[in-house]
Motif scaffolding. Structure first.
Motif, PDB file in Angstrom:
ATOM      1  N   ALA A   1       0.843  -1.192   0.000  1.00  0.00           N
ATOM      2  CA  ALA A   1       0.000   0.000   0.000  1.00  0.00           C
ATOM      3  C   ALA A   1       0.880   1.244   0.000  1.00  0.00           C
ATOM      4  O   ALA A   1       1.611   1.495   0.958  1.00  0.00           O
ATOM      5  N   ASP A   2       0.800   2.010  -1.086  1.00  0.00           N
ATOM      6  CA  ASP A   2       1.595   3.236  -1.213  1.00  0.00           C
ATOM      7  C   ASP A   2       0.923   4.120  -2.253  1.00  0.00           C
ATOM      8  O   ASP A   2       0.522   3.631  -3.310  1.00  0.00           O
ATOM      9  N   ASP A   3       0.805   5.415  -1.959  1.00  0.00           N
ATOM     10  CA  ASP A   3       0.125   6.290  -2.906  1.00  0.00           C
ATOM     11  C   ASP A   3       1.010   6.695  -4.072  1.00  0.00           C
ATOM     12  O   ASP A   3       0.530   7.282  -5.046  1.00  0.00           O
ATOM     13  N   ASN A   4       2.295   6.377  -4.005  1.00  0.00           N
ATOM     14  CA  ASN A   4       3.221   6.656  -5.097  1.00  0.00           C
ATOM     15  C   ASN A   4       3.266   5.436  -6.019  1.00  0.00           C
ATOM     16  O   ASN A   4       3.769   4.377  -5.640  1.00  0.00           O
ATOM     17  N   ALA A   5       2.739   5.584  -7.218  1.00  0.00           N
ATOM     18  CA  ALA A   5       2.650   4.454  -8.145  1.00  0.00           C
ATOM     19  C   ALA A   5       4.017   3.885  -8.496  1.00  0.00           C
ATOM     20  O   ALA A   5       4.178   2.668  -8.649  1.00  0.00           O
ATOM     21  N   PHE A   6       5.014   4.750  -8.607  1.00  0.00           N
ATOM     22  CA  PHE A   6       6.359   4.301  -8.944  1.00  0.00           C
ATOM     23  C   PHE A   6       6.914   3.405  -7.841  1.00  0.00           C
ATOM     24  O   PHE A   6       7.455   2.326  -8.102  1.00  0.00           O
TER      25      PHE A   6
ATOM     26  N   MET B   1      -0.648   8.433   3.274  1.00  0.00           N
ATOM     27  CA  MET B   1      -1.512   8.042   2.164  1.00  0.00           C
ATOM     28  C   MET B   1      -2.830   8.788   2.275  1.00  0.00           C
ATOM     29  O   MET B   1      -3.269   9.126   3.380  1.00  0.00           O
ATOM     30  N   PRO B   2      -3.492   9.055   1.148  1.00  0.00           N
ATOM     31  CA  PRO B   2      -4.787   9.744   1.194  1.00  0.00           C
ATOM     32  C   PRO B   2      -5.881   8.840   1.751  1.00  0.00           C
ATOM     33  O   PRO B   2      -5.716   7.621   1.839  1.00  0.00           O
ATOM     34  N   ASN B   3      -6.984   9.460   2.139  1.00  0.00           N
ATOM     35  CA  ASN B   3      -8.179   8.771   2.641  1.00  0.00           C
ATOM     36  C   ASN B   3      -7.975   8.133   4.019  1.00  0.00           C
ATOM     37  O   ASN B   3      -8.751   8.366   4.932  1.00  0.00           O
ATOM     38  N   LEU B   4      -6.930   7.348   4.158  1.00  0.00           N
ATOM     39  CA  LEU B   4      -6.614   6.745   5.455  1.00  0.00           C
ATOM     40  C   LEU B   4      -5.111   6.480   5.479  1.00  0.00           C
ATOM     41  O   LEU B   4      -4.580   5.795   4.615  1.00  0.00           O
ATOM     42  N   ASN B   5      -4.423   7.058   6.465  1.00  0.00           N
ATOM     43  CA  ASN B   5      -2.970   6.882   6.498  1.00  0.00           C
ATOM     44  C   ASN B   5      -2.581   5.502   7.019  1.00  0.00           C
ATOM     45  O   ASN B   5      -3.423   4.736   7.509  1.00  0.00           O
ATOM     46  N   GLY B   6      -1.302   5.187   6.934  1.00  0.00           N
ATOM     47  CA  GLY B   6      -0.835   3.861   7.312  1.00  0.00           C
ATOM     48  C   GLY B   6      -0.977   3.557   8.783  1.00  0.00           C
ATOM     49  O   GLY B   6      -1.155   2.396   9.171  1.00  0.00           O
ATOM     50  N   VAL B   7      -0.917   4.585   9.622  1.00  0.00           N
ATOM     51  CA  VAL B   7      -1.053   4.382  11.069  1.00  0.00           C
ATOM     52  C   VAL B   7      -2.469   3.924  11.411  1.00  0.00           C
ATOM     53  O   VAL B   7      -2.671   2.959  12.155  1.00  0.00           O
ATOM     54  N   GLU B   8      -3.480   4.619  10.863  1.00  0.00           N
ATOM     55  CA  GLU B   8      -4.864   4.237  11.115  1.00  0.00           C
ATOM     56  C   GLU B   8      -5.213   2.928  10.416  1.00  0.00           C
ATOM     57  O   GLU B   8      -5.985   2.122  10.942  1.00  0.00           O
ATOM     58  N   ALA B   9      -4.655   2.725   9.231  1.00  0.00           N
ATOM     59  CA  ALA B   9      -4.895   1.464   8.521  1.00  0.00           C
ATOM     60  C   ALA B   9      -4.350   0.297   9.328  1.00  0.00           C
ATOM     61  O   ALA B   9      -4.973  -0.773   9.397  1.00  0.00           O
ATOM     62  N   THR B  10      -3.195   0.503   9.952  1.00  0.00           N
ATOM     63  CA  THR B  10      -2.610  -0.534  10.802  1.00  0.00           C
ATOM     64  C   THR B  10      -3.586  -0.944  11.897  1.00  0.00           C
ATOM     65  O   THR B  10      -3.810  -2.137  12.145  1.00  0.00           O
TER      66      THR B  10
END
Length: 222
Positions: free
Chosen positions: A8-13, A58-67
């Motif tokens: 999960a990363d908002d940077n496609a590259f 990340m947009p919409n929900l960051n990695g901390v909250e997603a965790t």
């Protein structure tokens, strides 16, 4: 059997590059890539994922909250993969259940090893990140994080004064040799105290002691 990984990363590259790299390892299968935390949580709820590699910003929900949501709702083990710019999130991510905190500038082999370590029930907190937590004891991270970093939430009644001293020094990155010099103890005595701390907490190694001291929560091997 391959380890199933979600990226999960908002940077496609970064996202697709990581997929290509990890797919070269025979013991890892990249199940999917997503661009934000909400998609990561949704995917982990609907599919069997062993380890979720999560960026912090990340947009919409960051990695901390997603965790937090992934840990609460699934059996997937979150591994934060981020940059030093995100150091203020370290303690919060670990408190939310992240099994590791790794920097993006690591070699592919080290990232692969971290995924395997987390998958097999252990925690990963690389030295550079631990140093960030150490510096946070004085300044540089949020007030909330500094409060956790002082060990304010641990059950102090469960430990002797000497054990608390040793835990404090471990959290600051001190080796057994450093601790023995600082507290005027033999290295054998320090090792015995660490064994006692591990026994009381149910942890398995000193990095987990540091995490426990910094967050007030036990993150032992599942």
């Amino acid at each position: 059997m391959k380890i199933k990984v979600l990226i999960a990363d908002d940077n496609a590259f970064v996202r697709e590059g990581m997929k290509i790299i990890l797919s070269t390892f025979g013991d890892i299968e990249v199940s999917a890539t997503v661009q934000d935390g909400l998609e990561a949580v949704d995917y982990c709820e609907r599919h069997e994922v062993d380890v979720a590699l999560l960026d912090v910003r990340m947009p919409n929900l960051n990695g901390v909250e997603a965790t937090k949501r992934i840990v609460e709702r699934t059996k997937t083990k979150p591994l934060i993969l981020t940059t030093f710019d995100d150091d203020r999130f370290i303690v919060e991510a670990i408190k939310n259940g992240a099994k590791g905190y790794l920097l993006k500038n690591n070699d592919p082999e080290r990232i692969r090893d971290a995924i395997k370590t987390v998958h097999y029930g252990h925690n990963v907190l690389q030295d550079e990140v631990l140093e960030k937590l150490k510096s946070g004891l004085g300044a540089g991270i949020s007030e909330e994080a500094r409060g956790a970093a002082r060990g304010a939430d641990i059950d102090r009644t469960a430990f002797t004064e000497r054990e608390l001293d040793i835990m404090t020094l471990i959290a600051k990155g001190a080796t057994n040799k450093d601790i023995s010099k600082k507290l005027f103890l033999s290295e054998g005595t320090v090792a015995n105290h660490i064994t006692s701390i591990l026994g009381k907490t149910g942890l398995t190694h000193r990095t987990q002691i540091a995490i426990y001291y910094l967050t007030g929560e036990v993150h032992s091997s599942d």
